[in-house]
Design an enzyme around this catalytic site. Structure first.
Site, PDB file in Angstrom:
ATOM      1  N   ASP A   1       0.852  -1.188   0.000  1.00 52.70           N
ATOM      2  CA  ASP A   1       0.000   0.000   0.000  1.00 52.70           C
ATOM      3  C   ASP A   1       0.890   1.241   0.000  1.00 52.70           C
ATOM      4  O   ASP A   1       2.034   1.192   0.433  1.00 52.70           O
ATOM      5  CB  ASP A   1      -0.854   0.039   1.279  1.00 52.70           C
ATOM      6  CG  ASP A   1      -1.953  -1.021   1.289  1.00 52.70           C
ATOM      7  OD1 ASP A   1      -2.041  -1.797   0.322  1.00 52.70           O
ATOM      8  OD2 ASP A   1      -2.713  -1.050   2.270  1.00 52.70           O
TER       9      ASP A   1
ATOM     10  N   ARG B   1      -0.654  -0.626  -8.744  1.00 54.30           N
ATOM     11  CA  ARG B   1      -2.052  -0.374  -8.372  1.00 54.30           C
ATOM     12  C   ARG B   1      -2.257   1.152  -8.381  1.00 54.30           C
ATOM     13  O   ARG B   1      -1.673   1.861  -7.561  1.00 54.30           O
ATOM     14  CB  ARG B   1      -2.304  -0.921  -6.967  1.00 54.30           C
ATOM     15  CG  ARG B   1      -3.709  -0.631  -6.460  1.00 54.30           C
ATOM     16  CD  ARG B   1      -3.786  -0.673  -4.940  1.00 54.30           C
ATOM     17  NE  ARG B   1      -3.378  -1.959  -4.390  1.00 54.30           N
ATOM     18  CZ  ARG B   1      -3.088  -2.134  -3.092  1.00 54.30           C
ATOM     19  NH1 ARG B   1      -3.174  -1.134  -2.233  1.00 54.30           N
ATOM     20  NH2 ARG B   1      -2.712  -3.309  -2.645  1.00 54.30           N
TER      21      ARG B   1
HETATM   22  P1  FDA Z   1     -14.194   8.388  -5.681  1.00 60.69           P
HETATM   23  O1  FDA Z   1     -13.807   8.650  -4.257  1.00 60.69           O
HETATM   24  O2  FDA Z   1     -14.149   9.535  -6.627  1.00 60.69           O
HETATM   25  O3  FDA Z   1     -15.613   7.746  -5.680  1.00 60.69           O
HETATM   26  C1  FDA Z   1     -16.275   7.384  -6.881  1.00 60.69           C
HETATM   27  C2  FDA Z   1     -17.524   6.603  -6.537  1.00 60.69           C
HETATM   28  O4  FDA Z   1     -17.125   5.377  -5.928  1.00 60.69           O
HETATM   29  C3  FDA Z   1     -18.409   7.263  -5.504  1.00 60.69           C
HETATM   30  O5  FDA Z   1     -19.317   8.139  -6.105  1.00 60.69           O
HETATM   31  C4  FDA Z   1     -19.103   6.068  -4.890  1.00 60.69           C
HETATM   32  O6  FDA Z   1     -20.119   5.584  -5.706  1.00 60.69           O
HETATM   33  C5  FDA Z   1     -18.008   5.042  -4.869  1.00 60.69           C
HETATM   34  N1  FDA Z   1     -17.245   5.026  -3.602  1.00 60.69           N
HETATM   35  C6  FDA Z   1     -16.000   5.488  -3.410  1.00 60.69           C
HETATM   36  N2  FDA Z   1     -15.610   5.287  -2.134  1.00 60.69           N
HETATM   37  C7  FDA Z   1     -16.648   4.709  -1.518  1.00 60.69           C
HETATM   38  C8  FDA Z   1     -16.869   4.270  -0.196  1.00 60.69           C
HETATM   39  N3  FDA Z   1     -15.939   4.395   0.770  1.00 60.69           N
HETATM   40  N4  FDA Z   1     -18.057   3.716   0.086  1.00 60.69           N
HETATM   41  C9  FDA Z   1     -19.014   3.573  -0.858  1.00 60.69           C
HETATM   42  N5  FDA Z   1     -18.854   3.972  -2.138  1.00 60.69           N
HETATM   43  C10 FDA Z   1     -17.700   4.533  -2.462  1.00 60.69           C
HETATM   44  N6  FDA Z   1      -5.422   4.698  -1.132  1.00 60.69           N
HETATM   45  C11 FDA Z   1      -4.161   5.018  -0.770  1.00 60.69           C
HETATM   46  O7  FDA Z   1      -3.866   6.189  -0.520  1.00 60.69           O
HETATM   47  N7  FDA Z   1      -3.209   4.027  -0.697  1.00 60.69           N
HETATM   48  C12 FDA Z   1      -3.472   2.734  -1.010  1.00 60.69           C
HETATM   49  O8  FDA Z   1      -2.584   1.892  -0.944  1.00 60.69           O
HETATM   50  C13 FDA Z   1      -4.800   2.406  -1.397  1.00 60.69           C
HETATM   51  N8  FDA Z   1      -5.133   1.117  -1.722  1.00 60.69           N
HETATM   52  C14 FDA Z   1      -6.378   0.869  -2.268  1.00 60.69           C
HETATM   53  C15 FDA Z   1      -6.671  -0.399  -2.751  1.00 60.69           C
HETATM   54  C16 FDA Z   1      -7.880  -0.633  -3.397  1.00 60.69           C
HETATM   55  C17 FDA Z   1      -8.177  -2.002  -3.934  1.00 60.69           C
HETATM   56  C18 FDA Z   1      -8.816   0.435  -3.567  1.00 60.69           C
HETATM   57  C19 FDA Z   1     -10.089   0.233  -4.311  1.00 60.69           C
HETATM   58  C20 FDA Z   1      -8.538   1.675  -3.054  1.00 60.69           C
HETATM   59  C21 FDA Z   1      -7.336   1.904  -2.383  1.00 60.69           C
HETATM   60  N9  FDA Z   1      -7.054   3.159  -1.858  1.00 60.69           N
HETATM   61  C22 FDA Z   1      -5.762   3.432  -1.451  1.00 60.69           C
HETATM   62  C23 FDA Z   1      -8.138   4.171  -1.645  1.00 60.69           C
HETATM   63  C24 FDA Z   1      -8.222   5.167  -2.790  1.00 60.69           C
HETATM   64  O9  FDA Z   1      -7.107   6.014  -2.768  1.00 60.69           O
HETATM   65  C25 FDA Z   1      -9.489   6.017  -2.676  1.00 60.69           C
HETATM   66  O10 FDA Z   1      -9.469   6.732  -1.485  1.00 60.69           O
HETATM   67  C26 FDA Z   1     -10.786   5.235  -2.743  1.00 60.69           C
HETATM   68  O11 FDA Z   1     -10.705   4.145  -3.607  1.00 60.69           O
HETATM   69  C27 FDA Z   1     -11.939   6.143  -3.221  1.00 60.69           C
HETATM   70  O12 FDA Z   1     -11.686   6.598  -4.517  1.00 60.69           O
HETATM   71  P2  FDA Z   1     -12.451   6.039  -5.807  1.00 60.69           P
HETATM   72  O13 FDA Z   1     -11.432   5.826  -6.876  1.00 60.69           O
HETATM   73  O14 FDA Z   1     -13.216   4.854  -5.457  1.00 60.69           O
HETATM   74  O15 FDA Z   1     -13.321   7.240  -6.346  1.00 60.69           O
END
Ligand code: FDA
Length: 316
Positions: free
Chosen positions: A131, A181
């Site tokens: 991570d 990732r």
């Molecule tokens: P965004 O936040 O723009 O959300 C888009 C849409 O996704 C929302 O409108 C909603 O529908 C849905 N969504 C997003 N988050 C949600 C939640 N918590 N609950 C419900 N729905 C939600 N970060 C980091 O800094 N270091 C890391 O190592 C990792 N590792 C990691 C692994 C994996 C497999 C994932 C999926 C994510 C991470 N992250 C991470 C977290 C990442 O940086 C980020 O904070 C979250 O994924 C939210 O961003 P989205 O890309 O989902 O889009």
């Protein structure tokens, strides 16, 4: 942004987090995002996901350990988890956080432990993922990742689209042919180093997606798009198709319990999907980050608390 700042502020209030920690597992709302407190519970959830065609990445929750003994315990726990994932023939790997391995105390000790875990996994023909944490750790994480990847070649690194530096970091990492990732970034970072608004972060996420996929056509990366944002997923799919990259040469990753509809959608489209499965007693900081990402999650928590107290009133 206001809600996000409020949750980050709240997450630092020990009395609040202790209260949430007491309530969360007992009342069940944490289970939506956390696969349980024990490895056994998490392995059960992983087995179920694998039967649904998903790959898994198991993460023992916790960060910033402060003693060597605690770091050693985490390290041993991860090696045990690798053994169990292998013994149970689960498709997937483990994800580690370097601050869990004592990065704050002793960088070289942390490197040795990360190396031990990678070696154990490599011995079983398995991979590990690292991570990415707050920006104070970016350089040292890259450094440790590079040395371990150079030696074993079985590591994946998370990189954050909100950081201006990530494009250059990817250029530097390409030589190691890693799995990368791509995430948007989960910490609060200042504007001199990170994009602040959603359109800016999304714009950079798309740009880095193309950079990774183009790199994949040259054999430089195995890209993993870790997002629940349908627009980011659609962009990655369209770019992969434009570049003629076959479905198995990149993957999507999503968090346990989040956007299961989108998880089903990308899987049904024939894409690889890996689910990040967190478990452990120290789940509160992770849980608070998930709450900060989406105001609707607060309603989900409040609803389960209200439902519970309603049920109690009826029973009384
Ligand atoms: P965004 O936040 O723009 O959300 C888009 C849409 O996704 C929302 O409108 C909603 O529908 C849905 N969504 C997003 N988050 C949600 C939640 N918590 N609950 C419900 N729905 C939600 N970060 C980091 O800094 N270091 C890391 O190592 C990792 N590792 C990691 C692994 C994996 C497999 C994932 C999926 C994510 C991470 N992250 C991470 C977290 C990442 O940086 C980020 O904070 C979250 O994924 C939210 O961003 P989205 O890309 O989902 O889009």
């Amino acid at each position: 942004m206001l809600v996000r700042n409020f949750v980050f502020w709240l997450a630092k209030k020990r009395r609040v987090t202790d209260w949430i920690a007491r309530q969360g597992m007992q009342r069940g709302f944490a289970r939506r995002f956390v696969a349980g407190e024990s490895l056994e519970e998490a392995l059960g959830a992983c087995a179920e996901l694998c039967t649904q065609g998903r790959n898994i990445s198991l993460n023992h929750l916790g960060e910033n350990v402060t003693t060597e003994a605690a770091a050693r315990e985490v390290c041993d726990g991860y090696m045990h988890a690798v053994d169990e994932v292998h013994a149970k023939q689960l498709r997937g790997n483990i994800s580690i956080k370097l601050t869990q391995l004592g990065l704050d105390m002793d960088k070289e000790m942390c490197r040795r432990m990360a190396r031990e875990i990678a070696a154990r996994a490599a011995g079983l023909g398995r991979t590990i993922e690292m991570d990415m944490e707050g920006s104070g750790y970016t350089d040292v994480t890259l450094d440790i990742f590079e040395s371990v990847q150079r030696e074993f070649g079985n590591c994946c690194l998370a990189v954050q689209a909100y950081l201006y530096r990530t494009e250059k970091d990817l250029q530097r990492l390409a030589a190691l042919k890693p799995k990368i990732r791509l995430v948007k970034g989960a910490y609060r970072e200042p504007k001199n180093i990170a994009y602040q608004t959603k359109p800016e972060v999304d714009g950079n996420y798309k740009k880095l997606t193309t950079q990774l996929l183009e790199g994949a056509t040259r054999g430089e990366f195995f890209p993993a798009f870790a997002t629940h944002d349908p627009a980011m997923a659609a962009h990655a799919q369209a770019e992969a198709a434009r570049l003629g990259l076959a479905k198995g040469r990149y993957e999507f990753q999503m968090l346990y319990g989040i956007r299961r509809d989108l998880q089903e959608q990308v899987y049904a489209a024939g894409d690889l999907l890996q689910v990040y499965v967190p478990f452990g007693a120290d789940w509160c900081p992770y849980f608070m980050r998930r709450l900060s990402e989406r105001p609707a999650n607060w309603w989900f928590v409040l609803r389960s608390l209200l439902a519970e107290s309603g049920a109690k009133r009826q029973a009384a």
